[in-house]
Write a protein that holds these residues in place. Structure first.
Motif, short mmCIF file in Angstrom:
data_model
loop_
_atom_site.label_atom_id
_atom_site.label_comp_id
_atom_site.label_asym_id
_atom_site.label_seq_id
_atom_site.Cartn_x
_atom_site.Cartn_y
_atom_site.Cartn_z
N HIS A 97 0.82 -1.23 0.00
CA HIS A 97 0.00 0.00 0.00
C HIS A 97 0.84 1.26 0.00
O HIS A 97 0.33 2.35 -0.24
CB HIS A 97 -0.90 0.02 1.23
N CYS A 98 2.10 1.14 0.34
CA CYS A 98 2.95 2.32 0.47
C CYS A 98 4.25 2.04 -0.27
O CYS A 98 4.69 0.92 -0.35
CB CYS A 98 3.28 2.59 1.94
N CYS A 103 1.90 2.45 7.43
CA CYS A 103 0.47 2.13 7.55
C CYS A 103 0.22 0.99 8.52
O CYS A 103 -0.93 0.66 8.80
CB CYS A 103 -0.14 1.82 6.19
ZN ZN Z 1 2.14 0.55 4.26
#
Ligand code: ZN
Ligand code: ADP
Ligand code: ZN
Length: 742
Positions: free
Chosen positions: A459-460, A477
């Motif tokens: 996600h990052c 996150c």
């Molecule tokens: Zn993340």
């Protein structure tokens, strides 16, 4: 003109302002924060309200709007100045008035008070005495006698004590109440933030240097010079005692004080020093308090039950009615800047708040931020210097070790030969050691030695960190996944952790010095409540020989028997990729070095590095702030960075990267069309180019005049107001406020 007015300034109410017409004759007299009389409700009764905002268009039917009756004259109220402060935040950092108001009113909802039962003596002394005599003769009335004798002395007792300590039953209480001797009643109490109860003694007298600084700051204030003061004082020079002295004078004149301390340095030890002097006239706000506790400390400030609030960023908004001074300790700390929008800087907001209150600001640091020192040099701040340690202790000896030559000499350990020699020496003398690493976690990242793939967060755009116990974690996150045994890209088995972290150093140290007891302080070991405090006090009590940790160990702790500090890899903070990297490295090295030799014993500092020629590392080893400052300012001047130039970063985030790129270009086009003297850099991918599935790009603007940048911010805000698009998120990030324009 029209005004948005609120009648009750509290966090819950600011969302619902009322609109009023500003009559022509009042137009010049009102501004944001002004207190006005307005007709309210069906009866048009005049009540007081505060102006939140002034607009030239009404959002409702003008026919139905009422007009402001009059302006309340006289001194500004606390509420008025908080609204002005919110307006300052809105104007300078970019946000809506609403968001800004919520910053200056940090307490969101009220907390129900703690209700406690008390037993009061109801009878007069003669009647009580009479009953005591009566009960003395009656063996069955021992309980009544016990309570009554105590109450004659104390007049009032907490119910809990009466029940648990005096062993009085509810029945007995009822009987005494019936006789009219006592009364059981409840009182509303505010929660405490501090658990210090014992009486403490304060017996420090400032030395001549400290006294001179404190006197001059005070005399300037009395003489009407309200410029902020900066005390550059080496670690241990006694800045905190100077603050205490100044606060004492402020409080004696009936004013209040706010002391800002970075969260990480807000230890029991620090608070105790203030407590010794001011007792329960101080309170603390920090993240380990419950919501209700924090609420009650703010309430105490409002009701005048305390004179001093100590805390990190949010303490800045303590609702004192007569604020006299704001102290900012460790002025250079990055945490003084709010990490979310609006990204205000506490130092700048503090200066504004003090100005509105007619008070003053005192900042202190061993390594002032380049920006603050620049202003001090230009005379915008008054500059004071403390060059000697208060207790006569010497500054530690520092030396650089080039780790490249270690490798050449066949030493593959993370401990250089020189550091090893000193560690053995200190262990044999039973003196304590701190080993410092500017990094957390077991090791930096997991990668494949065959294909080079590093495992990233889905996600990052950051690599996952390996944590002991076989977990991979994202520090942005919180994403977690089990450690892999083969490379997800090529299937190779040669996948593992590289680089060093505090856990790895601890393992290595335990292997090298099996008889030494170690303690580790980092992100992982301090996550539980009071984790910080426990480790620090264990070390202070000499339960360990060596403390290993990240930057959280370098802040303001006094360990008298630490005589060696080893900085394991000074370069780690050099490559963070922004213009503050060198400054941050210098600060960390100086602060870490300052932990050695705090008492009469002399201290040593060993700085291990792969970049011994870097000016930040070299000046850090020399502990020479002024020379570092000169080098750094030179660098900033050449590259046009703050404080020489003003800079605004605009961060754009969106889920769709193509849309994002187009949006950035559109904004850039909008800005090239203005006649402002600005330099535009980018758009480029942000240093972390994806967080939580949102792509991120940045645009940097540089300008000689700060107001050109706030104008640009207004242009973009207006554009976004007129073309709302919920797919895009824009955050403004001003790199510190430029010098005042003349
Ligand atoms: Zn993340
Ligand atoms: P700084 O805030 O500059 O790092 P501190 O105020 O923490 O320095 O002072 C370092 C130590 O010296 C503390 O233990 C403090 O109590 C002590 N100290 C400071 N000033 C005096 C003084 N005038 N007399 C005695 N002790 C002092
Ligand atoms: Zn691979």
């Amino acid at each position: 003109m029209f005004a948005e007015i609120i009648v009750d300034i509290s966090h819950e109410k600011v969302d619902r302002p009322f609109e009023y017409i500003i009559p022509d004759e009042l137009e010049g007299q009102v501004r944001r924060g002004s207190q006005v009389n307005i007709p309210f409700g069906r009866s048009n009764k005049l009540i007081r309200g505060f102006i939140l905002d002034i607009k030239d268009k009404a959002s409702f039917d003008v026919e139905k709007l009422k007009s402001i009756d009059s302006v309340v004259t006289g001194s500004t109220t606390l509420e008025g100045s908080m609204i002005e402060l919110a307006d300052f935040i809105r104007t300078n950092y970019g946000s809506t008035m609403n968001q800004a108001l919520k910053i200056v009113l940090p307490i969101k909802k009220s907390a129900s008070p703690v209700v406690e039962k008390y037993i009061f003596l109801e009878a007069d002394d003669a009647a009580a005495q009479e009953s005591i005599e009566k009960y003395t003769k009656d063996k069955r009335s021992a309980a009544k006698l016990r309570l009554l004798s105590e109450l004659v002395r104390e007049k009032v007792l907490p119910y809990q004590i009466v029940r648990d300590k005096l062993n009085i039953s509810a029945q007995t209480l009822k009987a005494l109440e019936k006789e009219g001797l006592i009364r059981v009643d409840s009182r509303e109490n505010l929660r405490d933030a501090l658990k210090i109860k014992a009486k403490q003694e304060y017996n420090i007298r400032l030395n001549a240097n400290q006294q001179a600084v404190a006197d001059d700051i005070w005399e300037r204030y009395k003489g009407g010079d309200l410029r902020p003061s900066l005390i550059r004082g080496v670690t241990g020079s006694g800045k905190t005692e100077v603050y205490i002295n100044i606060i004492d004078r402020v409080v004696k004149e009936g004013h209040q004080a706010i002391v800002l301390i970075p969260e990480i340095a807000l230890t029991y030890q620090t608070v105790l020093r203030f407590y010794k002097k001011f007792g329960d006239r101080i309170s603390v706000i920090n993240s380990s308090l419950t919501y209700a506790q924090r609420h009650d400390q703010m309430e105490k400030a409002k009701r005048g039950l305390v004179d001093i609030i100590i805390g990190p960023r949010s303490a800045l908004f303590a609702p004192f009615k007569n604020l006299g001074v704001i102290i900012i300790d460790e002025e250079h700390e990055g945490t003084y800047k709010n990490e979310n929008a609006p990204k205000y800087h506490s130092r700048e907001v503090a200066i504004k708040r003090a100005e509105l209150a007619g008070g003053f600001v005192v900042m202190g640091s061993a390594t002032p931020s380049v920006e603050t020192y620049y202003k001090a040099e230009k005379g915008e701040f008054a500059l004071y210097t403390l060059t000697e340690r208060a207790m006569g202790a010497h500054l530690p000896r520092t030396e650089l070790v080039d780790m490249r030559t270690e490798l050449e000499a066949g030493n593959r350990s993370i401990v250089s030969r020189r550091l090893n020699e000193l560690i053995l020496d200190r262990l044999s003398r039973h003196e304590q050691i701190i080993l410092f690493l500017n990094r957390r976690g077991y090791s930096s990242f997991v990668s494949c030695r065959k294909c080079g793939t590093a495992i990233k967060c889905p996600h990052c755009d950051v690599s996952l960190k390996y944590h002991k116990g076989g977990k991979l974690m994202c520090h942005y996150c919180g994403y977690e996944t089990p450690m892999v045994s083969t490379c997800p890209t090529c299937g190779s088995k040669y996948i593992g952790t590289f680089g060093i972290g505090t856990q790895k150093i601890e393992e290595e140290i335990n292997r090298l010095y099996p008889d030494a007891v170690t303690l580790r302080m980092d992100y992982d070991t301090t996550r539980e409540k009071d984790g910080h405090e426990k480790i620090l006090s264990a070390f202070a009590n000499r339960e360990a020989d060596i403390l290993i940790g990240t930057q959280m160990i370098v802040k303001g702790h006094d360990f008298a028997s630490v005589t060696l500090v080893g900085i394991m890899a000074a370069d780690l903070s050099l490559y963070s990729g922004d213009y503050l990297a060198a400054e941050r490295t210098f600060q960390l090295l100086t602060q870490a070095a300052g932990r050695a030799g705090r008492s009469s014993k002399e201290g040593d500092v060993v700085i291990q590095t792969y970049s011994p020629d870097n000016y930040a590392v070299r000046r850090g080893a020399e502990q020479d702030y002024i020379e570092f400052y000169k080098d750094e300012l030179q660098f900033r001047r050449i590259l046009g960075y703050p404080p020489v130039m003003n800079m605004l970063g605009i961060l754009f985030a969106a889920e769709d990267d193509v849309f994002l790129a187009r949006y950035c270009d559109k904004i850039k086009g909008l800005l090239t069309g203005t006649d402002r003297k600005i330099q535009i850099i980018g758009p480029a991918q942000a240093s972390v180019s994806k967080i939580n599935d949102k792509y991120r790009r940045v645009l940097y603007l540089k300008a000689a005049r700060y107001s050109d940048l706030t104008d640009i911010k207004d242009i973009i805000e207006n554009y976004m107001d007129e073309n709302p698009d919920k797919n895009i998120n824009v955050t403004f990030d001003f790199s510190l406020m430029g010098s005042k324009e003349v």
